[in-house]
Design an enzyme around this catalytic site. Structure first.
Site, PDB file in Angstrom:
ATOM      1  N   SER A 123       0.167   5.106  -2.883  1.00  0.00           N
ATOM      2  CA  SER A 123      -1.035   5.890  -2.634  1.00  0.00           C
ATOM      3  C   SER A 123      -0.875   7.332  -3.079  1.00  0.00           C
ATOM      4  O   SER A 123      -1.854   8.081  -3.123  1.00  0.00           O
ATOM      5  CB  SER A 123      -1.373   5.866  -1.139  1.00  0.00           C
ATOM      6  OG  SER A 123      -0.321   6.437  -0.378  1.00  0.00           O
ATOM      7  N   HIS A 144      -3.909   0.045  -5.886  1.00  0.00           N
ATOM      8  CA  HIS A 144      -3.865   0.687  -4.572  1.00  0.00           C
ATOM      9  C   HIS A 144      -4.870   0.024  -3.637  1.00  0.00           C
ATOM     10  O   HIS A 144      -6.072   0.296  -3.690  1.00  0.00           O
ATOM     11  CB  HIS A 144      -4.156   2.188  -4.702  1.00  0.00           C
ATOM     12  CG  HIS A 144      -4.125   2.898  -3.394  1.00  0.00           C
ATOM     13  ND1 HIS A 144      -4.937   3.979  -3.099  1.00  0.00           N
ATOM     14  CD2 HIS A 144      -3.383   2.684  -2.267  1.00  0.00           C
ATOM     15  CE1 HIS A 144      -4.700   4.391  -1.877  1.00  0.00           C
ATOM     16  NE2 HIS A 144      -3.764   3.616  -1.349  1.00  0.00           N
ATOM     17  N   GLU A 156      -8.091   0.581  -5.930  1.00  0.00           N
ATOM     18  CA  GLU A 156      -8.039   1.497  -7.063  1.00  0.00           C
ATOM     19  C   GLU A 156      -7.106   0.910  -8.126  1.00  0.00           C
ATOM     20  O   GLU A 156      -5.934   0.668  -7.850  1.00  0.00           O
ATOM     21  CB  GLU A 156      -7.536   2.870  -6.627  1.00  0.00           C
ATOM     22  CG  GLU A 156      -8.497   3.595  -5.692  1.00  0.00           C
ATOM     23  CD  GLU A 156      -7.951   4.915  -5.194  1.00  0.00           C
ATOM     24  OE1 GLU A 156      -8.731   5.883  -5.079  1.00  0.00           O
ATOM     25  OE2 GLU A 156      -6.739   4.985  -4.889  1.00  0.00           O
ATOM     26  N   ASN A 194      -7.839   9.804  -2.322  1.00  0.00           N
ATOM     27  CA  ASN A 194      -6.999  10.836  -1.716  1.00  0.00           C
ATOM     28  C   ASN A 194      -7.136  12.195  -2.396  1.00  0.00           C
ATOM     29  O   ASN A 194      -6.713  13.207  -1.845  1.00  0.00           O
ATOM     30  CB  ASN A 194      -5.539  10.395  -1.715  1.00  0.00           C
ATOM     31  CG  ASN A 194      -5.242   9.438  -0.581  1.00  0.00           C
ATOM     32  OD1 ASN A 194      -5.874   9.492   0.471  1.00  0.00           O
ATOM     33  ND2 ASN A 194      -4.298   8.540  -0.790  1.00  0.00           N
TER      34      ASN A 194
END
Length: 516
Positions: A123, A144, A156, A194
């Site tokens: 991540s 991800h 992802e 993120n």
């Protein structure tokens, strides 16, 4: 390139929570699944946990018993990496350590077939760096998944610098076939979620540090006014303050300590004190059987004005006009000037724009909402110079609309508005840099972190200049670069202006010939 055939084996290395979840997803999609861990006992335990989950699904009627029996027979543990030789896809979910992951993939490369895909579930680490030591980095990429992997739809699909587009396409189609919603993105710090999500936490913490409001009130405003599923204080307590702060710090460092991603000092102090959230019994809020969660500030009842004047077009808050009339308050329209709501005491009610109440005579700001009709709470801000009558009329007006009211400090941009403006800005910048498409960013933020709207959807709804103007005002009042609008956001508004002019047949001013 097509998806990996269901008849091919999928291997998962790492038997923790994420590894178990990913194994379950691949298993239920019809693959034979092997789980490997350096601790053979953990791999065997993971297989047992997944089998139990499948059998419970059958017991609850979510799948047929024959399907469950078939699935249970297709998963097993692998004692060594050599046992993964026939895997068409190997997904790693081990500790977040670059050296450990690179060593693992170097070993896997010696085992699997040349056409096998290698994927990391990291991540926060660079996919490009993890592939750096491989002889064939073209087949390496990031997948991800979000926790819990069997329930959350987003994945992802991250292409590193050397990832072959055909490998990324095969992984994308494979994950899509598993019933997930994949989004494509380039290998940049934080990927999509993120990276873009940082302001959701950072702006809330900044308002707190600026003494604008307490954590319970900020969370309530973002939930009940902004439409977010959870407030950032409660969410980081759930995630773990150490985990969330580490991700923020990693993104900040990866962007060469850009002020856009500066970590919160208040959160750092929380981590240093050992108040890590639910897992430690105390974070921003207390937890445990006798803990009493603090309540948001809610204003006492006030009398609503009998009439108001709406000056100009309220833009994103135009919905309020109908709500005010439906509540029995007389509304008079004044076309020129504004935009604001004129209160009987001559004070003005203004949508948050990045400025502060103290700069004006008798102004109360109100916060942004994606749905003023559905919102159950509104935040207001006023300065010490705002008259008591104006603040009381503003509070009473929103209470007449059926809203609870939280009065916060005179912070520029308030809570929801500054958060949304920063989300829009980071998205515009990421899209301009080729990280992902605007559509994939919107999908990622809605599915990955349950935002009420994607940042690009917010931008279209609020208008081309709204976020740019608010951030420009914030940057003037809080200099240092954090709120400086990105070039991409400026160009986005400019491009839309030019497109509107062309559609209207007005042409566009520009250079001709060899203009510089």
């Amino acid at each position: 390139m097509t998806a990996i055939e269901r008849s091919r084996t999928v291997a998962v290395v790492g038997a923790g929570t994420m590894g178990q979840g990913i194994a379950q997803v691949a298993l239920m999609a019809g693959h034979r699944v092997l789980v490997h861990d350096v601790n053979a006992g953990l791999a065997a335990d993971a297989v047992g946990i997944v089998r139990d989950r499948v059998e419970r699904m059958a017991a609850k009627g979510r799948i047929e018993r024959a399907e469950a029996a078939d699935a249970v027979g297709r998963i097993g543990s692998a004692a060594t990496l050599a046992d993964l030789a026939d895997a068409a896809l190997v997904i790693e979910a081990v500790v977040e350590d670059t050296a450990v992951k690179r060593a693992l993939f170097a070993a896997l490369e010696e085992v699997v077939a040349p056409d096998a895909l290698l994927a990391t579930n990291t991540s926060s680490l660079s996919v490009t760096e993890l592939a750096g030591g491989l002889a064939h980095p073209g087949r390496f990429l990031g997948l991800h998944f979000f926790n819990p992997a069997p329930l959350l739809p987003l994945v992802e699909v991250v292409s590193g610098f050397a990832t072959d587009p055909a490998a990324a396409e095969s992984a994308y189609r494979t994950v899509l076939g598993w019933g997930k919603t994949p989004v494509r993105c380039a290998d940049t710090p934080g990927f999509i979620v993120n990276r873009i999500a940082r302001p959701f936490y950072a702006e809330a913490f900044a308002v707190y540090e600026e003494q604008g409001a307490d954590p319970a009130t900020i969370d309530a405003v973002l939930r009940e006014c902004g439409g977010f599923r959870m407030g950032p204080f409660a969410l980081t307590d759930l995630i773990g303050q150490d985990v969330n702060e580490a991700v923020t710090r990693s993104v900040w460092e990866s962007f060469h300590r850009s002020p856009k991603f500066t970590p919160s000092l208040a959160q750092r102090r929380l981590v240093q004190s050992g108040r890590l959230g639910r897992k430690s019994g105390h974070g921003w809020f207390p937890y445990g059987p006798d803990a009493q969660l603090p309540q948001p500030h809610t204003a006492a009842p006030e009398e609503a004005p009998e009439k108001v004047t709406v000056v100009g077009d309220l833009g994103p808050a135009a919905e309020l006009v109908d709500l005010i009339e439906e509540a029995g308050v007389a509304v008079t329209a004044a076309g020129s000037g504004g935009p604001y709501i004129q209160l009987p005491g001559e004070g003005q009610l203004v949508l948050a724009d990045g400025r502060t109440s103290v700069e004006f005579t008798d102004v109360v700001y109100f916060d942004l909402s994606p749905d003023y009709r559905g919102a159950t709470r509104i935040a207001l801000s006023a300065s010490a110079d705002t008259s008591e009558r104006t603040l009381a009329e503003a509070v009473g007006l929103f209470q007449r609309l059926g809203k609870q009211v939280s009065v916060i400090g005179d912070v520029p941009g308030m809570i929801v508005a500054r958060t949304v403006a920063m989300l829009i800005d980071l998205t515009a910048d990421a899209v301009a840099r080729g990280v992902a498409t605007a559509e994939d960013v919107d999908t990622a933020m809605k599915l990955g972190v349950n935002y009420p709207l994607g940042p690009s959807e917010w931008q279209r709804r609020l208008g081309r200049d709204w976020a740019y103007d608010l951030l420009h005002h914030l940057d003037e009042r809080c200099p240092g670069g954090r709120y400086a609008p990105s070039l991409a956001l400026f160009k986005l508004g400019y491009a839309e202006d030019a497109a509107d002019a062309e559609e209207a047949g007005d042409g566009a001013d520009g250079q001709d010939g060899d203009g510089a």
